[in-house]
Enzyme design. Structure first.
Site, short mmCIF file in Angstrom:
data_model
loop_
_atom_site.label_atom_id
_atom_site.label_comp_id
_atom_site.label_asym_id
_atom_site.label_seq_id
_atom_site.Cartn_x
_atom_site.Cartn_y
_atom_site.Cartn_z
CB ALA A 1 15.59 16.75 13.35
CG HIS B 1 1.94 27.93 19.70
ND1 HIS B 1 2.96 28.83 19.50
CD2 HIS B 1 2.49 26.71 19.61
CE1 HIS B 1 4.09 28.15 19.29
NE2 HIS B 1 3.83 26.87 19.36
CE1 TYR C 1 32.37 17.77 34.69
CE2 TYR C 1 34.23 18.03 33.20
CZ TYR C 1 33.14 18.57 33.86
OH TYR C 1 32.82 19.89 33.71
CE LYS D 1 12.34 16.86 16.49
NZ LYS D 1 12.92 17.83 17.41
CG PHE E 1 11.81 23.56 13.94
CD1 PHE E 1 10.52 23.13 13.66
CD2 PHE E 1 12.19 23.64 15.27
CE1 PHE E 1 9.65 22.78 14.68
CE2 PHE E 1 11.33 23.28 16.30
CZ PHE E 1 10.06 22.85 16.00
CG ASP E 2 8.44 26.62 15.32
OD1 ASP E 2 8.49 26.14 14.19
OD2 ASP E 2 7.48 26.50 16.08
CG ASP F 1 17.65 21.43 11.48
OD1 ASP F 1 17.76 20.41 12.18
OD2 ASP F 1 16.81 22.33 11.71
#
Ligand code: F0G
Length: 465
Positions: free
Chosen positions: A223, A456, A76, A264, A130-131, A221
């Site tokens: 990724a 969507h 842990y 990614k 990004f979204d 960011d």
């Protein structure tokens, strides 16, 4: 003898474990599409032949990664797997303070919550959010402002760094709104929303200098930072003889922090982190938020074995042979589509090829969701699953509930890492060439039902004549 560059002509790996892909008939695909209400998000993956829905968490891990998982320390507190991961992240990013999370949006939720708690009603500026980044900014009642360069919108015209931030606009926004009203500038590398296009080192450096002068922190960011580093090596003067790791280190050196959806470029199926260069109020508050919502400081949202796979994946993802193959294979697919008469965002990005549907189907009625219509048709004809980036995704409706056309009608073919071979790509190109010759067969789409937000993902659709 002159060295011939064979290196990019083959996949730099061989296959040790296989997974079947669906081999289906037209009738079976039609049936699956109908059952899914013409929304490929609802199609069981087992019925998909080539899955280009996303490159996120869909890659194949290596024997090194699977091997490392066996030595995961599941303690842990103080797990050795955490220290190993932290050291790898510090090596690449130069950031000493590492917060492990289960995926990118958890880092966004923590960071945006912390920023909003220290300074409400701020603006966050980016080459393009990004979204999920945008959603986390807006959920905290802040404004997400995108300022990509104008070449990013010239889909057909190739340029080396269409992922850049617009420097003149950045200066203007800081001047007009005042630096104290801008909490953060985000460089998304590569710029997913604008076609997976890279940002140049010069642009990252200049953005950083402007932010520093104004006292605004800049974060990456990151990724797809390794793909971005490889593009810099290939396209920017002065970097040809540097390794992807050295280039990545320079990219990060300009930022005060970074977060990563490691699903990614770190070649794992789940994982992420948030990292800070200094131990500031943001760092301390992020640690508190981590314990509250994800887990203890030494594992956050991951198990020990996940952290081992991630530490190995970060190193492997910077391997030059792998990266050359990665960018070359995406380019191969993109140019294959162009030759087959399918217009794309040019040049192809690092992780995906984006079809410019407005150009591909110029006479298609806008109210019939051209990009979603093509998405459905690609599944119907070849079992190829992709995603619409257009009117359905942006989802704006007027007061009467009528869908308002989005500026862009794109279809994204996102390529999982180390999963498909060149013959899979040849198959996709062949299917697309057939579609390009028989455009009249593509049927329009109408919405039967859609939720208010993020339509969507779950909308129910139908075909129209
Ligand atoms: N930032 C970028 C640039 C991304 O592309 C993504 C995810 C995230 C953050 C969020 O990370 O999914 O791990 O929570 N992009 C995926 C895609 C979903 O399909 O492009 P996450």
């Amino acid at each position: 003898m002159k060295e011939i560059n064979w290196k990019t002509k083959f996949e730099p790996f061989k296959i040790k474990m296989t997974e079947p892909v669906a081999v289906t008939t037209y009738a079976q695909r039609l049936e699956a599409l109908k059952k899914a209400f013409y929304n490929p998000f609802n199609i069981p993956a087992e019925k998909v032949t080539i899955d280009f829905l996303t490159d996120s968490g869909t890659g194949a891990m290596s024997q090194t990664q699977w091997g490392a998982m066996m030595s995961g320390d599941e303690s842990y507190a103080g797990a050795k797997s955490f220290y190993r991961l932290r050291d790898v992240i510090t090596l690449i990013t130069g950031c000493k303070y590492v917060i492990p999370v289960h995926q990118g949006r958890a880092a966004e939720r923590i960071l945006m919550g912390v920023i909003a708690s220290t300074k409400p009603a701020q603006t966050i500026v980016s080459n393009a959010h990004f979204d999920t980044t945008r959603a986390n900014v807006e959920a905290n009642k802040m404004e997400a402002l995108d300022i990509p360069v104008k070449e990013a919108y010239e889909f057909g015209k190739a340029a080396p760094f269409k992922g850049n931030i617009d420097i003149a606009k950045l200066k203007k926004v800081i001047k007009e709104r005042g630096a104290k009203n801008i909490s953060l500038v985000i460089m998304t590398v590569t710029n997913n929303t604008m076609g997976g296009q890279p940002a140049s080192m010069a642009n990252i450096r200049e953005t950083s200098a402007i932010c520093k002068a104004a006292g605004i922190p800049m974060f990456l960011d990151c990724a797809r930072f390794a793909e971005n580093a490889c593009f810099i090596k290939q396209r920017e003067k002065g970097y040809a003889n540097k390794t992807p790791l050295q280039i990545a280190q320079e990219m990060f050196s300009y930022a005060q922090g970074a977060w990563m959806s490691s699903k990614k470029d770190a070649l794992v199926n789940m994982g992420g982190f948030l990292a800070f260069r200094e131990d500031t109020t943001w760092t301390q508050k992020s640690r508190e938020a981590l314990i509250l919502g994800e887990g203890f400081l030494n594992y956050g949202g991951m198990s020990g074995r996940d952290m081992e796979a991630l530490a190995s994946g970060l190193i492997e993802g910077l391997d030059e042979n792998y990266l050359n193959y990665r960018l070359e294979s995406t380019r191969y697919l993109g140019e294959g589509l162009l030759k087959a008469g399918v217009p794309i965002i040019n040049p192809p990005g690092g992780h995906a090829v984006y079809i410019d549907v407005k150009k591909f189907l110029p006479d298609f009625k806008q109210e019939n969701f051209p990009a979603q219509s093509l998405v459905c048709h690609m599944y119907k004809m070849g079992g190829i699953r992709t995603v619409e980036i257009g009117t359905l995704m942006f989802g704006k409706r007027d007061a009467k509930g009528k869908w308002m056309a989005a500026d862009m009608e794109l279809v994204r073919l996102a390529i999982p890492r180390r999963v498909y071979t060149k013959s899979h790509f040849d198959y996709v190109i062949e299917v697309m060439a057939h579609i390009a010759k028989n455009k009249k067969d593509i049927k329009g789409i109408a919405v039967s039902w859609a939720p208010q937000a993020l339509a969507h993902f779950s909308a129910k659709l139908r075909e129209v004549k």
